[in-house]
Write a protein that holds these residues in place. Structure first.
Motif, PDB file in Angstrom:
ATOM      1  N   ALA A 157      29.856  18.804   0.843  1.00  0.00           N
ATOM      2  CA  ALA A 157      29.713  19.777  -0.163  1.00  0.00           C
ATOM      3  C   ALA A 157      28.437  20.654  -0.279  1.00  0.00           C
ATOM      4  CB  ALA A 157      29.665  18.877  -1.480  1.00  0.00           C
ATOM      5  N   VAL A 158      28.390  21.881  -0.573  1.00  0.00           N
ATOM      6  CA  VAL A 158      27.414  22.614  -0.735  1.00  0.00           C
ATOM      7  C   VAL A 158      26.967  22.689  -2.120  1.00  0.00           C
ATOM      8  CG1 VAL A 158      26.669  24.999  -0.941  1.00  0.00           C
ATOM      9  CG2 VAL A 158      28.208  24.235   1.114  1.00  0.00           C
ATOM     10  N   PRO A 159      25.739  22.063  -2.295  1.00  0.00           N
ATOM     11  CA  PRO A 159      25.362  21.846  -3.770  1.00  0.00           C
ATOM     12  C   PRO A 159      25.381  23.137  -4.531  1.00  0.00           C
ATOM     13  CG  PRO A 159      23.713  21.193  -2.192  1.00  0.00           C
ATOM     14  CD  PRO A 159      24.633  21.886  -1.545  1.00  0.00           C
ATOM     15  N   ALA A 160      25.740  23.216  -5.873  1.00  0.00           N
ATOM     16  CA  ALA A 160      25.953  24.112  -6.442  1.00  0.00           C
ATOM     17  C   ALA A 160      24.654  24.924  -6.822  1.00  0.00           C
ATOM     18  CB  ALA A 160      26.520  23.781  -8.101  1.00  0.00           C
ATOM     19  N   GLU A 161      23.385  24.184  -6.673  1.00  0.00           N
ATOM     20  CA  GLU A 161      22.383  25.009  -6.784  1.00  0.00           C
ATOM     21  C   GLU A 161      21.856  25.821  -5.494  1.00  0.00           C
ATOM     22  OE1 GLU A 161      22.734  21.878  -7.295  1.00  0.00           O
ATOM     23  OE2 GLU A 161      21.554  20.604  -6.228  1.00  0.00           O
ATOM     24  N   ALA A 162      22.804  25.421  -4.465  1.00  0.00           N
ATOM     25  CA  ALA A 162      22.396  26.303  -3.195  1.00  0.00           C
ATOM     26  C   ALA A 162      23.315  27.532  -3.368  1.00  0.00           C
ATOM     27  CB  ALA A 162      22.971  25.502  -1.908  1.00  0.00           C
ATOM     28  N   GLN A 163      23.942  27.908  -4.338  1.00  0.00           N
ATOM     29  CA  GLN A 163      24.783  29.076  -4.622  1.00  0.00           C
ATOM     30  C   GLN A 163      24.372  29.960  -5.561  1.00  0.00           C
ATOM     31  OE1 GLN A 163      27.462  29.802  -2.536  1.00  0.00           O
ATOM     32  NE2 GLN A 163      26.996  28.007  -1.188  1.00  0.00           N
ATOM     33  N   PRO A 164      23.372  30.685  -5.590  1.00  0.00           N
ATOM     34  CA  PRO A 164      23.017  31.309  -6.675  1.00  0.00           C
ATOM     35  C   PRO A 164      23.690  32.242  -7.358  1.00  0.00           C
ATOM     36  CG  PRO A 164      21.775  31.960  -4.636  1.00  0.00           C
ATOM     37  CD  PRO A 164      22.563  30.910  -4.320  1.00  0.00           C
ATOM     38  N   SER A 165      24.396  32.968  -6.309  1.00  0.00           N
ATOM     39  CA  SER A 165      25.605  33.726  -6.858  1.00  0.00           C
ATOM     40  C   SER A 165      26.767  33.801  -6.025  1.00  0.00           C
ATOM     41  CB  SER A 165      24.988  35.326  -7.005  1.00  0.00           C
ATOM     42  OG  SER A 165      24.631  35.676  -5.767  1.00  0.00           O
ATOM     43  N   PHE A 166      27.852  33.938  -6.470  1.00  0.00           N
ATOM     44  CA  PHE A 166      28.964  33.743  -5.756  1.00  0.00           C
ATOM     45  C   PHE A 166      29.901  34.866  -6.025  1.00  0.00           C
ATOM     46  CE2 PHE A 166      33.499  33.054  -5.166  1.00  0.00           C
ATOM     47  CZ  PHE A 166      33.377  32.936  -3.863  1.00  0.00           C
ATOM     48  N   PRO A 167      30.250  35.766  -4.943  1.00  0.00           N
ATOM     49  CA  PRO A 167      30.126  35.668  -3.897  1.00  0.00           C
ATOM     50  C   PRO A 167      28.920  36.339  -3.427  1.00  0.00           C
ATOM     51  CG  PRO A 167      31.955  37.346  -4.219  1.00  0.00           C
ATOM     52  CD  PRO A 167      31.695  36.623  -5.493  1.00  0.00           C
ATOM     53  N   ASN A 168      28.388  36.163  -2.302  1.00  0.00           N
ATOM     54  CA  ASN A 168      27.126  36.831  -2.172  1.00  0.00           C
ATOM     55  C   ASN A 168      27.021  37.686  -0.688  1.00  0.00           C
ATOM     56  OD1 ASN A 168      26.674  34.640  -0.143  1.00  0.00           O
ATOM     57  ND2 ASN A 168      25.680  33.486  -1.898  1.00  0.00           N
ATOM     58  N   ARG A 169      28.271  37.725  -0.199  1.00  0.00           N
ATOM     59  CA  ARG A 169      28.760  38.576   1.069  1.00  0.00           C
ATOM     60  C   ARG A 169      30.251  38.571   1.093  1.00  0.00           C
ATOM     61  NH1 ARG A 169      29.936  34.076   4.787  1.00  0.00           N
ATOM     62  NH2 ARG A 169      28.960  32.317   3.752  1.00  0.00           N
ATOM     63  N   THR A 170      30.676  39.473   2.250  1.00  0.00           N
ATOM     64  CA  THR A 170      32.049  39.611   2.597  1.00  0.00           C
ATOM     65  C   THR A 170      32.756  38.361   2.738  1.00  0.00           C
ATOM     66  OG1 THR A 170      31.318  41.511   3.758  1.00  0.00           O
ATOM     67  CG2 THR A 170      33.514  40.606   4.252  1.00  0.00           C
ATOM     68  N   LEU A 171      33.655  38.445   2.082  1.00  0.00           N
ATOM     69  CA  LEU A 171      34.700  37.219   2.106  1.00  0.00           C
ATOM     70  C   LEU A 171      35.991  37.005   3.292  1.00  0.00           C
ATOM     71  CD1 LEU A 171      34.429  37.611  -1.389  1.00  0.00           C
ATOM     72  CD2 LEU A 171      35.128  35.242  -1.164  1.00  0.00           C
ATOM     73  N   THR A 172      36.170  36.254   3.946  1.00  0.00           N
ATOM     74  CA  THR A 172      37.253  36.343   4.853  1.00  0.00           C
ATOM     75  C   THR A 172      38.474  35.580   4.332  1.00  0.00           C
ATOM     76  OG1 THR A 172      35.830  36.565   6.671  1.00  0.00           O
ATOM     77  CG2 THR A 172      37.894  35.853   7.188  1.00  0.00           C
ATOM     78  N   VAL A 173      39.692  36.212   4.469  1.00  0.00           N
ATOM     79  CA  VAL A 173      40.784  35.445   3.893  1.00  0.00           C
ATOM     80  C   VAL A 173      41.783  35.218   5.327  1.00  0.00           C
ATOM     81  CG1 VAL A 173      41.944  37.306   2.821  1.00  0.00           C
ATOM     82  CG2 VAL A 173      42.853  34.789   2.436  1.00  0.00           C
ATOM     83  N   ILE A 174      41.983  34.088   5.734  1.00  0.00           N
ATOM     84  CA  ILE A 174      42.809  33.799   7.109  1.00  0.00           C
ATOM     85  C   ILE A 174      44.331  33.798   6.616  1.00  0.00           C
ATOM     86  CG2 ILE A 174      43.167  32.381   8.832  1.00  0.00           C
ATOM     87  CD1 ILE A 174      40.503  33.272   8.905  1.00  0.00           C
ATOM     88  N   VAL A 175      44.794  34.759   7.228  1.00  0.00           N
ATOM     89  CA  VAL A 175      46.537  34.445   7.217  1.00  0.00           C
ATOM     90  C   VAL A 175      46.934  33.849   8.656  1.00  0.00           C
ATOM     91  CG1 VAL A 175      48.518  36.051   7.536  1.00  0.00           C
ATOM     92  CG2 VAL A 175      46.724  36.726   6.153  1.00  0.00           C
ATOM     93  N   PRO A 176      47.608  32.727   8.327  1.00  0.00           N
ATOM     94  CA  PRO A 176      48.112  31.952   9.686  1.00  0.00           C
ATOM     95  C   PRO A 176      49.177  32.625  10.438  1.00  0.00           C
ATOM     96  CG  PRO A 176      48.870  31.021   7.557  1.00  0.00           C
ATOM     97  CD  PRO A 176      48.245  32.039   7.259  1.00  0.00           C
ATOM     98  N   PHE A 177      49.499  33.849  10.249  1.00  0.00           N
ATOM     99  CA  PHE A 177      50.438  34.315  10.979  1.00  0.00           C
ATOM    100  C   PHE A 177      50.102  35.793  11.304  1.00  0.00           C
ATOM    101  CE2 PHE A 177      52.854  31.532   7.981  1.00  0.00           C
ATOM    102  CZ  PHE A 177      53.338  30.883   8.835  1.00  0.00           C
ATOM    103  N   ALA A 178      50.905  36.594  12.430  1.00  0.00           N
ATOM    104  CA  ALA A 178      50.475  37.819  12.864  1.00  0.00           C
ATOM    105  C   ALA A 178      50.246  38.758  11.886  1.00  0.00           C
ATOM    106  CB  ALA A 178      51.362  38.321  13.726  1.00  0.00           C
ATOM    107  N   ALA A 179      49.536  39.822  12.277  1.00  0.00           N
ATOM    108  CA  ALA A 179      49.518  40.978  11.126  1.00  0.00           C
ATOM    109  C   ALA A 179      50.937  41.671  11.023  1.00  0.00           C
ATOM    110  CB  ALA A 179      48.541  42.013  11.893  1.00  0.00           C
ATOM    111  N   GLY A 180      51.018  42.302   9.890  1.00  0.00           N
ATOM    112  CA  GLY A 180      52.191  43.198   9.809  1.00  0.00           C
ATOM    113  C   GLY A 180      53.377  42.321   9.239  1.00  0.00           C
ATOM    114  N   GLY A 181      53.438  40.998   9.159  1.00  0.00           N
ATOM    115  CA  GLY A 181      54.337  40.231   8.679  1.00  0.00           C
ATOM    116  C   GLY A 181      54.197  40.187   7.198  1.00  0.00           C
ATOM    117  N   PRO A 182      54.938  39.236   6.422  1.00  0.00           N
ATOM    118  CA  PRO A 182      55.091  39.281   5.042  1.00  0.00           C
ATOM    119  C   PRO A 182      53.824  38.420   4.422  1.00  0.00           C
ATOM    120  CG  PRO A 182      56.786  37.625   6.263  1.00  0.00           C
ATOM    121  CD  PRO A 182      56.280  38.549   7.111  1.00  0.00           C
ATOM    122  N   THR A 183      53.535  37.335   5.260  1.00  0.00           N
ATOM    123  CA  THR A 183      52.342  36.598   4.556  1.00  0.00           C
ATOM    124  C   THR A 183      51.197  37.593   4.558  1.00  0.00           C
ATOM    125  OG1 THR A 183      53.307  34.656   5.378  1.00  0.00           O
ATOM    126  CG2 THR A 183      51.067  34.487   4.566  1.00  0.00           C
TER     127      THR A 183
END
Ligand code: ASP
Length: 328
Positions: free
Chosen positions: A20-46
């Protein structure tokens, strides 16, 4: 696989953790670009659903949310990437019903398909459609079924790998009509759609979020929507029951996940942001055009998501085990 399909049909007719990342190590969230992974190819429904959610959540979170497609192995490669990611809330997964079938279908995985994740919230439940290449020689479900039965050895059916929604829906169909077809796996139904449009694939069952525009543009044949009632985006498309296959009914739920041990305050912040995204008028309008709608706000929460996911794993486990069919 047909034995599994029969079980599925019956059931549906009835209804590497990091520290676990301790809460105190997270002064603010989010603090940079987030990445969301789609487990399928681009252009599909998910992918389509994820891009709409990511854009709206990014606006709320004040950070860009980048969508990355990690397709293959029925969605397990992308899920593995997130299960093994740093649990600081900046790497997320948007997956579908495969999260409920993978834990039983896949007995050997390089990640924990249940314990490796913190559910953030449910997103949407999307109807499926049975579609075919435009020159498929049928216009109704009954005609299509007759051709599938007659030409089963010659026809091919696209899917996105074992455990993918298109795979499960195909099994239901093949079981309902008692005719196996050659299945062609893709990294997602986005690329499969290109092959269908080019006439190199005969049939596919896929979410309306990947088929509505092609259906309305008369680029595909459509035989049925797999819901109890017709849907607003495709009012002229009969339900499978209307077409004579009442048990061919399935919808595909999607949820957002963080890696296991992501601090609860970060999971909650993500969940609040998901709720904001699901109220976004642009997202709601686009979902509607694509034949779906956001879940109710109280389902876009970690607790509701966990309860639903847990129940769905329990629903699928005996069906898959009894059929004795596994991805490996
Ligand atoms: N619709 C796909 C499936 O069969 C996944 C995708 O490409 O989004 O699960």
């Amino acid at each position: 696989m047909l034995r599994l399909a029969r079980r599925l049909l019956l059931a549906l007719a009835a209804g590497t953790a990091l520290s676990a990342v301790p809460a105190e190590a997270q002064p603010s969230f989010p603090n940079r670009t987030l990445t969301v992974i789609v487990p399928f190819a681009a252009g599909g429904p998910t992918d389509t659903v994820t891009r709409l959610v990511a854009e709206a959540m990014g606006r709320d979170l004040g950070q860009t949310m980048v969508v990355e497609n990690v397709g293959g192995a029925g969605g397990t490669l992308g899920a593995q990437r997130v299960a093994n990611a740093r649990p600081d809330g900046h790497t997320l997964l948007l997956h579908h019903i495969g999260m409920a079938t993978t834990p039983t279908l896949y007995r050997r995985l390089a990640y924990d398909p249940v314990g490796g994740f913190e559910p953030v919230g449910l997103v949407t439940e999307v109807p499926m459609t049975l579609v075919a290449r435009n020159n498929f020689p049928a216009t109704t479900l009954a005609e299509a079924v007759a051709i599938i039965r007659r030409d089963q050895d010659k026809l091919n059916y696209a899917n996105a790998g074992i455990g993918a929604a298109s795979h499960l829906c195909g099994l239901l169909l093949m079981s309902a009509v008692n005719a196996p077809m050659t299945t062609v796996p893709f990294r997602g139904t986005g690329p499969a759609m290109q092959e269908l449009l080019a006439g190199r694939i005969d049939l596919m069952c896929d979410q309306t979020t990947n088929t509505t525009e092609q259906i309305l543009g008369h680029q595909l044949k459509v035989f049925a929507v797999t819901t109890q009632s017709r849907i607003g985006a495709l009012p002229n498309v009969p339900t499978s029951a209307e077409g004579g296959l009442p048990a061919f009914e399935v919808s595909v739920w999607h949820g957002l996940y963080a890696p296991k041990a992501t601090p609860p305050e970060i999971v909650n912040r993500l969940s609040q942001s998901l709720q904001v995204a699901l109220r976004d008028p642009r997202l709601v309008a686009r979902f509607r055009e694509l034949g779906t709608e956001p879940v109710a706000q109280d389902r876009a929460t970690p607790a509701a998501h966990r309860a639903f996911w847990t129940a769905d794993i329990a629903k699928w486990r005996p069906i898959i085990q009894a059929a004795g069919q596994f991805a490996d």
